[in-house]
Scaffold this motif. Sequence first.
Motif, PDB file in Angstrom:
ATOM      1  N   THR A 120       0.807  -1.222   0.000  1.00  0.00           N
ATOM      2  CA  THR A 120       0.000   0.000   0.000  1.00  0.00           C
ATOM      3  C   THR A 120       0.840   1.271   0.000  1.00  0.00           C
ATOM      4  O   THR A 120       0.363   2.337  -0.398  1.00  0.00           O
ATOM      5  CB  THR A 120      -0.919   0.038   1.229  1.00  0.00           C
ATOM      6  N   GLY A 121       2.079   1.181   0.483  1.00  0.00           N
ATOM      7  CA  GLY A 121       2.900   2.365   0.644  1.00  0.00           C
ATOM      8  C   GLY A 121       2.435   3.238   1.785  1.00  0.00           C
ATOM      9  O   GLY A 121       2.827   4.404   1.902  1.00  0.00           O
ATOM     10  N   ASP A 122       1.611   2.701   2.663  1.00  0.00           N
ATOM     11  CA  ASP A 122       1.004   3.488   3.734  1.00  0.00           C
ATOM     12  C   ASP A 122       1.098   2.728   5.054  1.00  0.00           C
ATOM     13  O   ASP A 122       1.504   1.566   5.099  1.00  0.00           O
ATOM     14  CB  ASP A 122      -0.463   3.764   3.393  1.00  0.00           C
ATOM     15  N   TYR A 123       0.679   3.410   6.123  1.00  0.00           N
ATOM     16  CA  TYR A 123       0.690   2.794   7.437  1.00  0.00           C
ATOM     17  C   TYR A 123      -0.343   1.668   7.532  1.00  0.00           C
ATOM     18  O   TYR A 123      -1.426   1.747   6.940  1.00  0.00           O
ATOM     19  CB  TYR A 123       0.393   3.833   8.515  1.00  0.00           C
ATOM     20  N   TYR A 124       0.001   0.641   8.290  1.00  0.00           N
ATOM     21  CA  TYR A 124      -0.942  -0.414   8.624  1.00  0.00           C
ATOM     22  C   TYR A 124      -2.078   0.177   9.447  1.00  0.00           C
ATOM     23  O   TYR A 124      -1.867   1.045  10.306  1.00  0.00           O
ATOM     24  CB  TYR A 124      -0.224  -1.496   9.446  1.00  0.00           C
ATOM     25  N   ASN A 125      -3.290  -0.285   9.175  1.00  0.00           N
ATOM     26  CA  ASN A 125      -4.405   0.055  10.060  1.00  0.00           C
ATOM     27  C   ASN A 125      -5.152  -1.218  10.403  1.00  0.00           C
ATOM     28  O   ASN A 125      -4.962  -2.268   9.764  1.00  0.00           O
ATOM     29  CB  ASN A 125      -5.337   1.106   9.432  1.00  0.00           C
ATOM     30  N   GLU A 126      -5.999  -1.160  11.398  1.00  0.00           N
ATOM     31  CA  GLU A 126      -6.608  -2.369  11.948  1.00  0.00           C
ATOM     32  C   GLU A 126      -7.502  -3.102  10.954  1.00  0.00           C
ATOM     33  O   GLU A 126      -7.801  -4.280  11.143  1.00  0.00           O
ATOM     34  CB  GLU A 126      -7.386  -2.030  13.220  1.00  0.00           C
ATOM     35  N   ALA A 127      -7.915  -2.421   9.902  1.00  0.00           N
ATOM     36  CA  ALA A 127      -8.749  -3.080   8.891  1.00  0.00           C
ATOM     37  C   ALA A 127      -7.916  -3.927   7.937  1.00  0.00           C
ATOM     38  O   ALA A 127      -8.461  -4.736   7.179  1.00  0.00           O
ATOM     39  CB  ALA A 127      -9.545  -2.031   8.112  1.00  0.00           C
ATOM     40  N   ASP A 128      -6.594  -3.759   7.958  1.00  0.00           N
ATOM     41  CA  ASP A 128      -5.715  -4.503   7.063  1.00  0.00           C
ATOM     42  C   ASP A 128      -5.560  -5.954   7.520  1.00  0.00           C
ATOM     43  O   ASP A 128      -5.394  -6.221   8.708  1.00  0.00           O
ATOM     44  CB  ASP A 128      -4.326  -3.861   6.999  1.00  0.00           C
ATOM     45  N   ASP A 129      -5.601  -6.866   6.570  1.00  0.00           N
ATOM     46  CA  ASP A 129      -5.336  -8.279   6.827  1.00  0.00           C
ATOM     47  C   ASP A 129      -3.861  -8.530   6.506  1.00  0.00           C
ATOM     48  O   ASP A 129      -3.496  -8.687   5.344  1.00  0.00           O
ATOM     49  CB  ASP A 129      -6.253  -9.137   5.947  1.00  0.00           C
ATOM     50  N   LEU A 130      -3.026  -8.552   7.527  1.00  0.00           N
ATOM     51  CA  LEU A 130      -1.585  -8.668   7.310  1.00  0.00           C
ATOM     52  C   LEU A 130      -1.210  -9.923   6.542  1.00  0.00           C
ATOM     53  O   LEU A 130      -0.331  -9.897   5.677  1.00  0.00           O
ATOM     54  CB  LEU A 130      -0.849  -8.641   8.654  1.00  0.00           C
ATOM     55  N   LYS A 131      -1.851 -11.014   6.848  1.00  0.00           N
ATOM     56  CA  LYS A 131      -1.507 -12.259   6.176  1.00  0.00           C
ATOM     57  C   LYS A 131      -1.788 -12.162   4.682  1.00  0.00           C
ATOM     58  O   LYS A 131      -0.955 -12.547   3.852  1.00  0.00           O
ATOM     59  CB  LYS A 131      -2.272 -13.427   6.799  1.00  0.00           C
ATOM     60  N   GLU A 132      -2.945 -11.641   4.326  1.00  0.00           N
ATOM     61  CA  GLU A 132      -3.286 -11.524   2.910  1.00  0.00           C
ATOM     62  C   GLU A 132      -2.394 -10.492   2.219  1.00  0.00           C
ATOM     63  O   GLU A 132      -2.006 -10.667   1.057  1.00  0.00           O
ATOM     64  CB  GLU A 132      -4.759 -11.139   2.737  1.00  0.00           C
ATOM     65  N   ILE A 133      -2.047  -9.430   2.928  1.00  0.00           N
ATOM     66  CA  ILE A 133      -1.158  -8.422   2.351  1.00  0.00           C
ATOM     67  C   ILE A 133       0.208  -9.034   2.041  1.00  0.00           C
ATOM     68  O   ILE A 133       0.820  -8.747   1.007  1.00  0.00           O
ATOM     69  CB  ILE A 133      -1.032  -7.216   3.305  1.00  0.00           C
ATOM     70  N   VAL A 146       6.811  -3.083  -4.774  1.00  0.00           N
ATOM     71  CA  VAL A 146       7.223  -2.541  -3.476  1.00  0.00           C
ATOM     72  C   VAL A 146       7.265  -1.018  -3.583  1.00  0.00           C
ATOM     73  O   VAL A 146       8.042  -0.466  -4.366  1.00  0.00           O
ATOM     74  CB  VAL A 146       8.609  -3.077  -3.069  1.00  0.00           C
ATOM     75  N   ARG A 147       6.457  -0.346  -2.774  1.00  0.00           N
ATOM     76  CA  ARG A 147       6.324   1.113  -2.860  1.00  0.00           C
ATOM     77  C   ARG A 147       7.134   1.786  -1.746  1.00  0.00           C
ATOM     78  O   ARG A 147       6.603   2.419  -0.837  1.00  0.00           O
ATOM     79  CB  ARG A 147       4.844   1.497  -2.816  1.00  0.00           C
ATOM     80  N   MET A 148       8.456   1.646  -1.874  1.00  0.00           N
ATOM     81  CA  MET A 148       9.355   2.156  -0.843  1.00  0.00           C
ATOM     82  C   MET A 148       9.342   3.678  -0.772  1.00  0.00           C
ATOM     83  O   MET A 148       9.349   4.258   0.320  1.00  0.00           O
ATOM     84  CB  MET A 148      10.777   1.656  -1.123  1.00  0.00           C
ATOM     85  N   GLU A 149       9.340   4.342  -1.912  1.00  0.00           N
ATOM     86  CA  GLU A 149       9.342   5.805  -1.906  1.00  0.00           C
ATOM     87  C   GLU A 149       8.128   6.348  -1.150  1.00  0.00           C
ATOM     88  O   GLU A 149       8.261   7.274  -0.346  1.00  0.00           O
ATOM     89  CB  GLU A 149       9.351   6.353  -3.330  1.00  0.00           C
ATOM     90  N   ALA A 150       6.958   5.770  -1.389  1.00  0.00           N
ATOM     91  CA  ALA A 150       5.750   6.222  -0.696  1.00  0.00           C
ATOM     92  C   ALA A 150       5.865   6.020   0.807  1.00  0.00           C
ATOM     93  O   ALA A 150       5.434   6.870   1.604  1.00  0.00           O
ATOM     94  CB  ALA A 150       4.530   5.477  -1.241  1.00  0.00           C
ATOM     95  N   GLN A 151       6.475   4.894   1.224  1.00  0.00           N
ATOM     96  CA  GLN A 151       6.646   4.629   2.652  1.00  0.00           C
ATOM     97  C   GLN A 151       7.578   5.662   3.289  1.00  0.00           C
ATOM     98  O   GLN A 151       7.318   6.171   4.388  1.00  0.00           O
ATOM     99  CB  GLN A 151       7.212   3.219   2.850  1.00  0.00           C
ATOM    100  N   ILE A 152       8.664   5.973   2.589  1.00  0.00           N
ATOM    101  CA  ILE A 152       9.612   6.963   3.116  1.00  0.00           C
ATOM    102  C   ILE A 152       8.946   8.333   3.222  1.00  0.00           C
ATOM    103  O   ILE A 152       9.108   9.047   4.226  1.00  0.00           O
ATOM    104  CB  ILE A 152      10.871   7.022   2.232  1.00  0.00           C
ATOM    105  N   ARG A 153       8.193   8.707   2.203  1.00  0.00           N
ATOM    106  CA  ARG A 153       7.489   9.993   2.239  1.00  0.00           C
ATOM    107  C   ARG A 153       6.519  10.062   3.408  1.00  0.00           C
ATOM    108  O   ARG A 153       6.426  11.091   4.086  1.00  0.00           O
ATOM    109  CB  ARG A 153       6.748  10.225   0.920  1.00  0.00           C
ATOM    110  N   LYS A 154       5.805   8.965   3.669  1.00  0.00           N
ATOM    111  CA  LYS A 154       4.876   8.935   4.795  1.00  0.00           C
ATOM    112  C   LYS A 154       5.604   9.150   6.120  1.00  0.00           C
ATOM    113  O   LYS A 154       5.135   9.881   6.996  1.00  0.00           O
ATOM    114  CB  LYS A 154       4.126   7.596   4.820  1.00  0.00           C
ATOM    115  N   MET A 155       6.757   8.502   6.276  1.00  0.00           N
ATOM    116  CA  MET A 155       7.515   8.667   7.508  1.00  0.00           C
ATOM    117  C   MET A 155       8.001  10.096   7.676  1.00  0.00           C
ATOM    118  O   MET A 155       7.922  10.679   8.768  1.00  0.00           O
ATOM    119  CB  MET A 155       8.678   7.669   7.541  1.00  0.00           C
TER     120      MET A 155
END
Length: 319
Positions: free
Chosen positions: A232-245, A254-263
């Motif tokens: 997703t390139g975004d923060y985990y939230n409780e609605a996310d199914d980690l196993k399926e993700i 892999v959306r690393m740039e989006a993750q870095i921008r979010k941080m």
Amino acid sequence: MKTAFLYAGQGSQTVGMGKDFYDNYGSFRSFIDSCDVANPDLHLKEKMFEGPMEELSKTQNTQACMAAFAAATTQLLYENGIRPDVTCGLSLGEYGALYAANVFSAEEYVRLTAFRGRVMAEAANGIACAMSAIIGTQAEVVERVCREYTGPGYVTATNYNCPGQYVICGDEEAVTNAEALLKENGARRVVRIAVSGPFHTKFMAPAGEQLREYFAKMAFAKPQIPLLLNVTGDYYNEADDLKEILVQQVQSAVRMEAQIRKMLETGVERFIEIGPGSVLGGFVKKTARAMGMQVDIYSIDTMEDFVEMLDEIAGENNE
């Protein structure tokens, strides 16, 4: 200072990784030894310290070795009072982030990554693939060229690393053709990346299915710290199914740039890359520069890196 732990992905492995830590830190040594006892078939210590590189770089070996190094290094950071406020990782590194967030134990982390490496190697078997870094263009251009490609074979964008650096992967002929098209569309440079399989493409669907079966037997705990996700390139939230993700992660970009921008947008000022290697630190530096921001970046590859980082952080805390 808000701190992020970043976990390196496959490709950063080096023969001898962790040997200096093993020789000088009892807790690191005990952890690696316990991993070997718990997983005698993996021969982690031998592969990490002695190689050869050809053996260490086999996907079925690399992932568990990288996990052992990451978990033992994380433990050293904790022992020295350094803990993350947020965490993420690149591909394999996402499992390190899940470990740091207490989603599963160190033992489960090493065993799971060994399984992941094996099923990814099996899915890649017999596929003539290629991977290429595309430098000096925009993500939209890479996506458009891959989407509109009509030649033989399949190619797709697999990594959004940082501004101006993206990765494509697929059938070898298709990647070669897409490289030429991207140059015609303004890409400054294309660089082939040594890869043992078409990771983060549709070819990894069989590995995803085997991971789904493996996860069905595991209990994932709720992340205890904020966690960013590759898919997703975004923060985990409780609605996310980690196993399926994670099932999707092995076959998605892999959306690393989006993750870095979010941080960066949420106030992270210190990034600690848990390697080996310093690839992610480079991505952070380029992304922060593009956003007009300055941050502290540490990459833990060797014991010398670790000691230097501890001294600098101690100095900051005493100011």
